[in-house]
Design a protein around this motif. Structure first.
Motif, PDB file in Angstrom:
ATOM      1  N   ASP A   3       0.808  -1.221   0.000  1.00 39.07           N
ATOM      2  CA  ASP A   3       0.000   0.000   0.000  1.00 39.07           C
ATOM      3  C   ASP A   3       0.839   1.267   0.000  1.00 39.07           C
ATOM      4  O   ASP A   3       0.301   2.359  -0.104  1.00 39.07           O
ATOM      5  CB  ASP A   3      -0.973   0.002   1.178  1.00 39.07           C
ATOM      6  CG  ASP A   3      -0.284  -0.128   2.516  1.00 39.07           C
ATOM      7  OD1 ASP A   3       0.874  -0.572   2.552  1.00 39.07           O
ATOM      8  OD2 ASP A   3      -0.911   0.210   3.536  1.00 39.07           O
ATOM      9  N   ARG A  18       3.204   1.692  -2.344  1.00 41.13           N
ATOM     10  CA  ARG A  18       3.661   1.862  -3.729  1.00 41.13           C
ATOM     11  C   ARG A  18       2.855   2.952  -4.410  1.00 41.13           C
ATOM     12  O   ARG A  18       1.753   3.299  -3.984  1.00 41.13           O
ATOM     13  CB  ARG A  18       3.516   0.558  -4.499  1.00 41.13           C
ATOM     14  CG  ARG A  18       4.401  -0.543  -3.957  1.00 41.13           C
ATOM     15  CD  ARG A  18       4.401  -1.739  -4.842  1.00 41.13           C
ATOM     16  NE  ARG A  18       3.056  -2.283  -4.960  1.00 41.13           N
ATOM     17  CZ  ARG A  18       2.786  -3.423  -5.555  1.00 41.13           C
ATOM     18  NH1 ARG A  18       3.743  -4.135  -6.069  1.00 41.13           N
ATOM     19  NH2 ARG A  18       1.536  -3.856  -5.636  1.00 41.13           N
ATOM     20  N   TRP A  19       3.400   3.470  -5.515  1.00 44.09           N
ATOM     21  CA  TRP A  19       2.679   4.488  -6.288  1.00 44.09           C
ATOM     22  C   TRP A  19       1.385   3.917  -6.827  1.00 44.09           C
ATOM     23  O   TRP A  19       0.347   4.546  -6.787  1.00 44.09           O
ATOM     24  CB  TRP A  19       3.532   5.002  -7.453  1.00 44.09           C
ATOM     25  CG  TRP A  19       4.671   5.862  -7.031  1.00 44.09           C
ATOM     26  CD1 TRP A  19       5.990   5.552  -7.081  1.00 44.09           C
ATOM     27  CD2 TRP A  19       4.601   7.180  -6.478  1.00 44.09           C
ATOM     28  NE1 TRP A  19       6.741   6.581  -6.598  1.00 44.09           N
ATOM     29  CE2 TRP A  19       5.912   7.600  -6.220  1.00 44.09           C
ATOM     30  CE3 TRP A  19       3.552   8.040  -6.183  1.00 44.09           C
ATOM     31  CZ2 TRP A  19       6.203   8.839  -5.688  1.00 44.09           C
ATOM     32  CZ3 TRP A  19       3.849   9.288  -5.646  1.00 44.09           C
ATOM     33  CH2 TRP A  19       5.149   9.670  -5.407  1.00 44.09           C
ATOM     34  N   ASP A  20       1.452   2.710  -7.357  1.00 43.81           N
ATOM     35  CA  ASP A  20       0.273   2.019  -7.886  1.00 43.81           C
ATOM     36  C   ASP A  20       0.146   0.675  -7.172  1.00 43.81           C
ATOM     37  O   ASP A  20       0.783  -0.300  -7.570  1.00 43.81           O
ATOM     38  CB  ASP A  20       0.408   1.777  -9.395  1.00 43.81           C
ATOM     39  CG  ASP A  20       0.386   3.058 -10.191  1.00 43.81           C
ATOM     40  OD1 ASP A  20      -0.408   3.944  -9.833  1.00 43.81           O
ATOM     41  OD2 ASP A  20       1.147   3.160 -11.162  1.00 43.81           O
ATOM     42  N   ASP A  76      -2.108  -1.514  -7.261  1.00 46.30           N
ATOM     43  CA  ASP A  76      -2.621  -2.534  -8.160  1.00 46.30           C
ATOM     44  C   ASP A  76      -2.193  -2.184  -9.585  1.00 46.30           C
ATOM     45  O   ASP A  76      -2.828  -1.359 -10.251  1.00 46.30           O
ATOM     46  CB  ASP A  76      -4.146  -2.591  -8.060  1.00 46.30           C
ATOM     47  CG  ASP A  76      -4.743  -3.739  -8.842  1.00 46.30           C
ATOM     48  OD1 ASP A  76      -3.971  -4.537  -9.407  1.00 46.30           O
ATOM     49  OD2 ASP A  76      -5.985  -3.833  -8.893  1.00 46.30           O
ATOM     50  N   PRO A  77      -1.103  -2.793 -10.086  1.00 44.74           N
ATOM     51  CA  PRO A  77      -0.599  -2.426 -11.412  1.00 44.74           C
ATOM     52  C   PRO A  77      -1.588  -2.708 -12.540  1.00 44.74           C
ATOM     53  O   PRO A  77      -1.636  -1.966 -13.514  1.00 44.74           O
ATOM     54  CB  PRO A  77       0.661  -3.270 -11.584  1.00 44.74           C
ATOM     55  CG  PRO A  77       0.934  -3.923 -10.292  1.00 44.74           C
ATOM     56  CD  PRO A  77      -0.267  -3.778  -9.421  1.00 44.74           C
ATOM     57  N   ARG A  87      -4.903  -2.543 -12.406  1.00 47.29           N
ATOM     58  CA  ARG A  87      -5.913  -1.485 -12.413  1.00 47.29           C
ATOM     59  C   ARG A  87      -5.334  -0.174 -12.953  1.00 47.29           C
ATOM     60  O   ARG A  87      -6.002   0.556 -13.685  1.00 47.29           O
ATOM     61  CB  ARG A  87      -6.470  -1.269 -11.014  1.00 47.29           C
ATOM     62  CG  ARG A  87      -7.520  -0.191 -11.009  1.00 47.29           C
ATOM     63  CD  ARG A  87      -8.140  -0.002  -9.669  1.00 47.29           C
ATOM     64  NE  ARG A  87      -9.026   1.148  -9.722  1.00 47.29           N
ATOM     65  CZ  ARG A  87     -10.131   1.234  -9.045  1.00 47.29           C
ATOM     66  NH1 ARG A  87     -10.495   0.270  -8.249  1.00 47.29           N
ATOM     67  NH2 ARG A  87     -10.875   2.308  -9.146  1.00 47.29           N
ATOM     68  N   ALA A  88      -4.082   0.134 -12.587  1.00 45.28           N
ATOM     69  CA  ALA A  88      -3.451   1.350 -13.095  1.00 45.28           C
ATOM     70  C   ALA A  88      -3.307   1.298 -14.611  1.00 45.28           C
ATOM     71  O   ALA A  88      -3.550   2.291 -15.304  1.00 45.28           O
ATOM     72  CB  ALA A  88      -2.087   1.547 -12.438  1.00 45.28           C
ATOM     73  N   ASP A 138      -6.815   1.723 -16.115  1.00 44.21           N
ATOM     74  CA  ASP A 138      -7.243   3.127 -16.032  1.00 44.21           C
ATOM     75  C   ASP A 138      -6.519   3.995 -17.053  1.00 44.21           C
ATOM     76  O   ASP A 138      -7.132   4.865 -17.686  1.00 44.21           O
ATOM     77  CB  ASP A 138      -7.006   3.667 -14.625  1.00 44.21           C
ATOM     78  CG  ASP A 138      -7.955   3.077 -13.604  1.00 44.21           C
ATOM     79  OD1 ASP A 138      -8.977   2.479 -14.009  1.00 44.21           O
ATOM     80  OD2 ASP A 138      -7.677   3.220 -12.391  1.00 44.21           O
TER      81      ASP A 138
END
Length: 71
Positions: A34, A36-38, A40-41, A43-44, A47
């Motif tokens: 939690d 990290r920048w993303d 969930d890679p 989902r990023a 998006d």
């Protein structure tokens, strides 16, 4: 005079940040998912794909879309 004082303050501030290494007991906290920048890679990526497909532009990833999401 004022410019050199501002430059001196900026250099001192930035130099103070560089001299504080991460301690071993702090690394575990920074390595959590939690933090990290993303978190969930997938989902990023989804998006980003949706955004660039709707905009019809790319930010140096993939091919240009037509706005319909079918690229």
């Amino acid at each position: 005079m004022r410019r050199s004082l501002l430059l001196l303050i900026a250099v001192a501030t930035l130099a103070g940040c560089a001299t504080s290494p991460v301690q071993p007991w702090q690394r575990g906290r920074l390595a959590r998912w939690d933090m990290r920048w993303d978190p969930d890679p997938l989902r990023a990526a989804t998006d980003a794909h949706t955004y660039f497909s709707k905009e019809g532009t790319t930010g140096a990833i993939g091919a240009a879309g037509g706005g319909c999401g079918c690229n």
